[in-house]
Design an enzyme around this catalytic site. Sequence first.
Site, PDB file in Angstrom:
ATOM      1  N   CYS A  20       0.500  -1.288  -0.013  1.00 26.10           N
ATOM      2  CA  CYS A  20      -0.260  -0.203   0.202  1.00 26.10           C
ATOM      3  C   CYS A  20       1.650   1.422   0.475  1.00 26.10           C
ATOM      4  O   CYS A  20       1.529   0.939   0.622  1.00 26.10           O
ATOM      5  CB  CYS A  20      -0.902  -0.099   1.132  1.00 26.10           C
ATOM      6  N   ARG A  77       5.022   0.296  -6.308  1.00 25.53           N
ATOM      7  CA  ARG A  77       5.913  -1.016  -4.988  1.00 25.53           C
ATOM      8  C   ARG A  77       4.026  -1.821  -4.936  1.00 25.53           C
ATOM      9  O   ARG A  77       5.000  -3.422  -4.335  1.00 25.53           O
ATOM     10  CB  ARG A  77       5.038  -0.169  -3.711  1.00 25.53           C
ATOM     11  N   TRP A 110      -3.238  -2.634  -1.354  1.00 25.79           N
ATOM     12  CA  TRP A 110      -2.398  -4.325  -1.658  1.00 25.79           C
ATOM     13  C   TRP A 110      -3.243  -5.535  -0.698  1.00 25.79           C
ATOM     14  O   TRP A 110      -3.016  -4.811   0.581  1.00 25.79           O
ATOM     15  CB  TRP A 110      -1.025  -4.201  -1.649  1.00 25.79           C
ATOM     16  N   ASN A 126      -1.749   2.067   6.072  1.00 22.86           N
ATOM     17  CA  ASN A 126      -0.827   1.143   5.448  1.00 22.86           C
ATOM     18  C   ASN A 126      -0.925   0.105   6.806  1.00 22.86           C
ATOM     19  O   ASN A 126      -0.436   0.679   7.269  1.00 22.86           O
ATOM     20  CB  ASN A 126       0.685   1.692   5.016  1.00 22.86           C
ATOM     21  N   GLY A 127      -0.488  -1.038   6.178  1.00 17.44           N
ATOM     22  CA  GLY A 127       0.037  -2.075   7.864  1.00 17.44           C
ATOM     23  C   GLY A 127      -1.628  -2.953   8.324  1.00 17.44           C
ATOM     24  O   GLY A 127      -2.313  -2.622   7.177  1.00 17.44           O
ATOM     25  N   GLU A 176      18.865 -16.581  -6.733  1.00 19.61           N
ATOM     26  CA  GLU A 176      18.969 -15.723  -7.193  1.00 19.61           C
ATOM     27  C   GLU A 176      18.077 -15.618  -8.396  1.00 19.61           C
ATOM     28  O   GLU A 176      17.574 -15.193  -8.921  1.00 19.61           O
ATOM     29  CB  GLU A 176      19.628 -14.667  -6.839  1.00 19.61           C
ATOM     30  N   LYS A 212      14.414 -14.380  -9.618  1.00 15.52           N
ATOM     31  CA  LYS A 212      13.984 -13.661 -10.819  1.00 15.52           C
ATOM     32  C   LYS A 212      13.090 -14.187 -11.776  1.00 15.52           C
ATOM     33  O   LYS A 212      11.763 -13.950 -12.224  1.00 15.52           O
ATOM     34  CB  LYS A 212      15.377 -13.463 -11.752  1.00 15.52           C
ATOM     35  N   GLU A 259       9.807 -14.856 -10.337  1.00 17.08           N
ATOM     36  CA  GLU A 259       8.702 -13.724 -10.188  1.00 17.08           C
ATOM     37  C   GLU A 259       8.397 -13.180 -11.187  1.00 17.08           C
ATOM     38  O   GLU A 259       6.662 -12.087 -11.572  1.00 17.08           O
ATOM     39  CB  GLU A 259       9.225 -12.759  -8.910  1.00 17.08           C
ATOM     40  N   HIS A 304      21.013 -36.136  -6.150  1.00 19.53           N
ATOM     41  CA  HIS A 304      20.468 -36.741  -4.658  1.00 19.53           C
ATOM     42  C   HIS A 304      18.343 -36.490  -4.782  1.00 19.53           C
ATOM     43  O   HIS A 304      18.448 -36.141  -4.059  1.00 19.53           O
ATOM     44  CB  HIS A 304      20.271 -35.693  -3.864  1.00 19.53           C
ATOM     45  N   LYS A 358       6.493  -4.071  -3.927  1.00 22.13           N
ATOM     46  CA  LYS A 358       8.117  -3.907  -3.809  1.00 22.13           C
ATOM     47  C   LYS A 358       8.769  -3.754  -2.825  1.00 22.13           C
ATOM     48  O   LYS A 358       9.269  -4.547  -2.123  1.00 22.13           O
ATOM     49  CB  LYS A 358       8.378  -1.976  -4.305  1.00 22.13           C
TER      50      LYS A 358
HETATM   51  C1  AGP Z   1      13.695  -9.435  -5.242  1.00 20.22           C
HETATM   52  O1  AGP Z   1      13.088  -9.280  -5.891  1.00 20.22           O
HETATM   53  C2  AGP Z   1      12.028  -9.593  -4.263  1.00 20.22           C
HETATM   54  N1  AGP Z   1      10.713  -8.121  -5.338  1.00 20.22           N
HETATM   55  C3  AGP Z   1      12.191  -9.325  -2.619  1.00 20.22           C
HETATM   56  O2  AGP Z   1      12.580 -10.665  -2.967  1.00 20.22           O
HETATM   57  C4  AGP Z   1      12.858  -8.861  -1.712  1.00 20.22           C
HETATM   58  O3  AGP Z   1      14.645  -8.605  -2.683  1.00 20.22           O
HETATM   59  C5  AGP Z   1      12.578  -8.712  -0.477  1.00 20.22           C
HETATM   60  O4  AGP Z   1      11.409  -8.360  -0.791  1.00 20.22           O
HETATM   61  C6  AGP Z   1      13.427  -7.790   0.676  1.00 20.22           C
HETATM   62  O5  AGP Z   1      12.817  -6.526   0.413  1.00 20.22           O
HETATM   63  P1  AGP Z   1      13.508  -5.091   1.071  1.00 20.22           P
HETATM   64  O6  AGP Z   1      15.188  -6.089   0.611  1.00 20.22           O
HETATM   65  O7  AGP Z   1      13.709  -4.376   0.493  1.00 20.22           O
HETATM   66  O8  AGP Z   1      14.212  -5.597   2.434  1.00 20.22           O
END
Ligand code: AGP
Length: 610
Positions: free
Chosen positions: A2, A27, A75, A100-101, A483, A487, A490, A506, A605
């Site tokens: 949010c 975000r 959100w 927010n929250g 990682e 990527k 996501e 394994h 985000k």
């Molecule tokens: C990565 O592409 C993400 N969107 C997500 O995993 C992100 O790294 C994670 O939410 C942590 O965020 P931060 O680094 O702002 O704490």
Amino acid sequence: MCGIVGAVAQRNVQGILLEGLKRLEYRGYDSAGMAIRADDGRLQRCRALGKVAALEDKLAAAPLAGHSGIAHTRWATHGRPSEANAHPHQSGERLAVVHNGIIENHEALRDELEAVGYSFASETDTEVVAHLLEREARQGDLLGAVQRVLARLDGAYALGVIHADEPDVVIGARKGSPLVVGVGIEEAFLASDPLALLRVTDRFIYLEEGDVVRLAAGGEITILDAAGTPVTREIQTFEHGDGAASKGEYRHFMLKEIHEQPTVIAAALEGRLGDRNVLVESFGPEAETLFAGVRQIHLVACGTSYHAGLVARYWLERYAGVPVQVEVASEYRYRRVVVPEGTLFVTLSQSGETADTLAALRFARDRDYLGSLAICNVPGSSLVRESDLTLMTRAGPEIGVASTKAFTTQLTALMLLTLALGRLRGQDPDEQAGLVEALRGLPGLVRRVLSLDPAIEALSTAFGEKHHALFLGRGAHFPIALEGALKLKEISYIHAEAYPAGELKHGPLALVDSEMPVISVAPNDELLDKLKSNLQEVRARGGELFVFADAEVGLAEEEGVHVLRLPHVHEALAPILYTLPLQLLSYHVAVLKGTDVDQPRNLAKSVTVE
Ligand code: AGP
């Protein structure tokens, strides 16, 4: 997640609020809305499901006007995405609130309010706040009403509130969710992220936990701390210019941010390297004393930042001789953690506002740690303000939800930490000097790898019809494989998993056939021969291999084996360099599949709720 925008201005605030919402789009959200107090005292509200563009269309058809207002991108946490659940929420026709929250005790409060006759128009936790405020505001001014209501709320929040009876006033409050005040010229603004307000100001007050703020006509800003005492908070000038909030010549923010990596890695190193060593003072004046006592490190983060921590474990143990434990913050915070003497607590976060990472830091504060260090990209963020030491990663605002430049600058910062600790723990000075030299050359190498983009784009066509992918790496490149898989999943929604290549036989080898592309990074390190044997195991089962390999490694292209050669790099820095082709590959696969690259579905985000 949010987003909040608020404004009290000399001009009509609709344009300011709408621009702010657009700047918060990155975000992630599912609906948006705004409420403005008209000069005749009416509250006007407009809400829309979906993108801010949908709200903009509605506003174009029926504009709002006034000098004070609040706006929100939602959100969903409580209640599905819908117009009725979108903020602002009202109580009657006189009061509107954005939040927010999460209000944890919303059910009990809802029962209490329903019992005295309030009826609810949404499924959200936020609506209880609107009704509580409406009831309290009948007893006096809005600021006092907000203070009394806050005392009844459990959970985390940032709030923005307007009331029909208080012309040109917006009240804000924060506890557990970020909120900044934008200082204008005889105007004042509110936002959950300074980026939202860069069109109207570059001067910000970062509110502290428990602060309540009243913005009024003429740019009047009154801040009360958690105890209700008026306080003056420092005004800070936003460091990263406004250019970061636009895509420039690039099709997506993600692509722009990938291509910014040579510049931001150079920025992360600037002023932090001596001739033959890392300058320990880069971590602050107290760093040398604190670091001298470090015997062990606990490193805590989420998502991509967690992967950076996993790479750092290999570095810190090898080059600084410090034992390291790396853990995802959402697990760490609920564990009974044993803290050996001399343990440094390190958090990694792009945003500095990730709820779990922040909660882990607060949990750690009550344990017997030597001290805390935050490696973070956002100056003034909660994590930065609450840690003993900080190292800023200097990546500049990252808008794409998929983290790219934030990750490689985190790795750069973690290498600086490794060398700072190594220096104090007797690392061979020649080894340190060699790494410092390699760091200086890193931005140039990154630029060379980015020039391979057309070849990587060509490889991406093989993934258009695939549903699964396997990423393999060994040593410090296992987290890079993790990682790479994150990527790809996501932004392209292809199911991807990562394994240390030695684990193949394994279990995961059972998945390998011609429909399972296998992506591997093969730098020229001590594990190369072992990795080559693992790749043979894949080929023997008909798996198609995509290998990003050191130019000097003898890996031949053949049927079913695609090899892309990267320039030779110091073994220690290879994880940074080998991240780039994986970012580009995911990007191109996502573009091919037509997904929303910068705002992938269901993701936000900055994850400011648990
Ligand atoms: C990565 O592409 C993400 N969107 C997500 O995993 C992100 O790294 C994670 O939410 C942590 O965020 P931060 O680094 O702002 O704490």
